[in-house]
Design a protein around this motif. Structure first.
Motif, PDB file in Angstrom:
ATOM      1  N   HIS A  95       0.828  -1.203   0.000  1.00  0.00           N
ATOM      2  CA  HIS A  95       0.000   0.000   0.000  1.00  0.00           C
ATOM      3  C   HIS A  95       0.870   1.263   0.000  1.00  0.00           C
ATOM      4  CE1 HIS A  95      -2.695   2.913   2.320  1.00  0.00           C
ATOM      5  NE2 HIS A  95      -3.139   2.897   1.088  1.00  0.00           N
ATOM      6  N   HIS A  99       1.423   4.292  -3.002  1.00  0.00           N
ATOM      7  CA  HIS A  99       1.446   5.746  -2.805  1.00  0.00           C
ATOM      8  C   HIS A  99       2.846   6.342  -2.998  1.00  0.00           C
ATOM      9  CE1 HIS A  99      -2.695   6.421  -1.667  1.00  0.00           C
ATOM     10  NE2 HIS A  99      -2.659   5.352  -0.902  1.00  0.00           N
ATOM     11  N   HIS A 134      -6.720   1.472  -6.398  1.00  0.00           N
ATOM     12  CA  HIS A 134      -6.590   2.102  -5.074  1.00  0.00           C
ATOM     13  C   HIS A 134      -6.559   3.632  -5.190  1.00  0.00           C
ATOM     14  CE1 HIS A 134      -5.913   2.388  -0.819  1.00  0.00           C
ATOM     15  NE2 HIS A 134      -4.924   3.233  -1.062  1.00  0.00           N
ATOM     16  N   HIS A 138      -9.336   6.367  -3.466  1.00  0.00           N
ATOM     17  CA  HIS A 138      -9.184   7.640  -2.747  1.00  0.00           C
ATOM     18  C   HIS A 138     -10.038   8.744  -3.385  1.00  0.00           C
ATOM     19  CE1 HIS A 138      -6.277   6.856   0.414  1.00  0.00           C
ATOM     20  NE2 HIS A 138      -5.677   6.025  -0.410  1.00  0.00           N
ATOM     21  N   HIS A 303      -5.294   7.712   7.221  1.00  0.00           N
ATOM     22  CA  HIS A 303      -4.720   7.683   5.872  1.00  0.00           C
ATOM     23  C   HIS A 303      -5.606   8.415   4.854  1.00  0.00           C
ATOM     24  CE1 HIS A 303      -2.760   6.174   2.294  1.00  0.00           C
ATOM     25  NE2 HIS A 303      -3.855   5.550   1.904  1.00  0.00           N
TER      26      HIS A 303
END
Ligand code: ZN
Ligand code: ZN
Length: 357
Positions: A95, A99, A134, A138, A303
């Motif tokens: 993860h 990012h 992912h 967001h 997060h």
């Protein structure tokens, strides 16, 4: 400065602030504590090396426990628990890599770490595909387009179908794919199938092979052994059972734990913005699940507010940030969410109507 004296955010009452203003206050609190910890612990600036060390350490840990189990030194349960925890650290690393938190400027090293985290956690789609869904998560968290969360049951009604969706990737695909195809433009069946190759495919062969073959043996024993299995089938069973202890069961436990927590800590349907996207799940009741997903329910909400923190720093800021989140109205341990199909409001109908309007 002592931690108790910290007042990074305004002490004005939260009432009267808009959701956007409350989100900004929470972000300020997270960033303040993050800066403070980075200043206090100089080694944190070696972020790339820390990420690589956790990746390689966890992978070696899994190999070590596999070796200890196969050599008869540790029992199966110890190997399953240890490897599920190591694999959960690799999941956090994946993860963070998504990012761009490690080796942002050295893609060959970043890709190497991606391969490692995928090989040791085979029951996931390719990390490069996951980066796409992912990042989308967001942007559209809580909405129909959120492929990543909807594939693990977020937004579904309470019931057996939802539980199966949270626990098995193939059943989830079966139940949710036709809806996602209509409602989420970025959902492409072919892309997911391609991104499953090779490790997800290998994993599922090992996993279902283990389940079906043991099912057959138990049934055969139960019926008084009407079939005498050939030697090669006995050998295959021994291999699949060993693979289950060192690899497939630990990863199934890890994945199921994070999916149950994640599917329920995100809100769905009547989410209006960042402030509404998540709750904090930090009840001690969730300890058995949190052990295998690095306390995900407690920290993933942080997060959503600040994405550029490695997982260990997110955990480190949590005790200081949670009081601020509570103060600004973020919900804690809203277990009722699962009975409302993760709607914020009581009536599922209200949420659906809002989403459609
Ligand atoms: Zn999320
Ligand atoms: Zn993220």
């Amino acid at each position: 400065m002592t931690t108790t004296a910290i007042r990074p955010v305004s002490t004005r009452p939260a009432a009267g602030l808009s959701d956007r203003e409350k989100s900004k206050k929470i972000m300020k609190w997270i960033r303040f504590r993050d800066r403070q910890l980075r200043k206090k612990f100089g080694f944190l600036k070696h972020q790339n090396e820390i990420g690589a060390a956790i990746t390689l350490g966890s992978a070696l840990g899994m190999i070590l426990f596999a070796g200890l189990y196969l050599a008869g030194i540790v029992p199966a349960w110890a190997c399953v628990i240890a490897n599920a925890i190591f694999a959960s650290l690799l999941h956090e690393i994946e993860h963070d890599l998504i990012h761009n938190l490690y080796y942002k400027d050295d893609l060959s090293k970043q890709n190497f770490l991606f391969w490692v985290v995928w090989i040791f956690r085979g029951n996931t789609v390719s990390p490069w595909y996951r980066r796409m869904i992912h990042t989308l998560h967001h942007k559209v968290s809580g909405h129909k387009e959120d492929i990543e969360e909807r594939l693990i049951g977020n937004g579904m009604r309470f019931g057996g179908k939802r539980f199966l969706t949270m626990m098995d990737g193939n059943l989830s695909f079966l139940f949710q794919a036709h809806r996602l195809r209509k409602e989420a433009p970025k959902f492409k069946r072919g892309e997911i199938v391609r991104s499953s190759w090779p490790y997800l495919v290998v994993f599922y062969h090992l996993w279902y092979g283990f389940l079906f073959l043991n099912g057959f043996y138990f049934l055969n024993d139960f019926l008084g052994k009407p079939i005498s299995p050939p030697d090669w089938l006995d050998m295959l069973r021994s291999f699949l059972n060993a693979a289950a202890v060192v690899y497939t069961i630990p990863n199934w436990i890890r994945q199921t734990s994070i999916q149950i927590v994640s599917s329920n800590m995100h809100y769905y349907g009547d989410v209006k913005g960042l402030y509404d996207q998540t709750q904090v799940l930090n009840s001690w009741l969730l300890l058995p699940l949190h052990l295998f997903c690095f306390n995900f329910g407690s920290t993933h909400g942080i997060h959503h507010f600040v994405v550029n923190q490695p997982f260990y720093l997110r955990q480190a800021v949590a005790p200081f940030v949670h009081p601020a989140m509570k103060r600004y109205g973020i919900r804690f341990n809203d277990f009722g969410s699962i009975f409302r199909a993760n709607r914020l409001e009581k009536s599922e109908g209200v949420g659906v109507a809002r989403l459609a309007s």
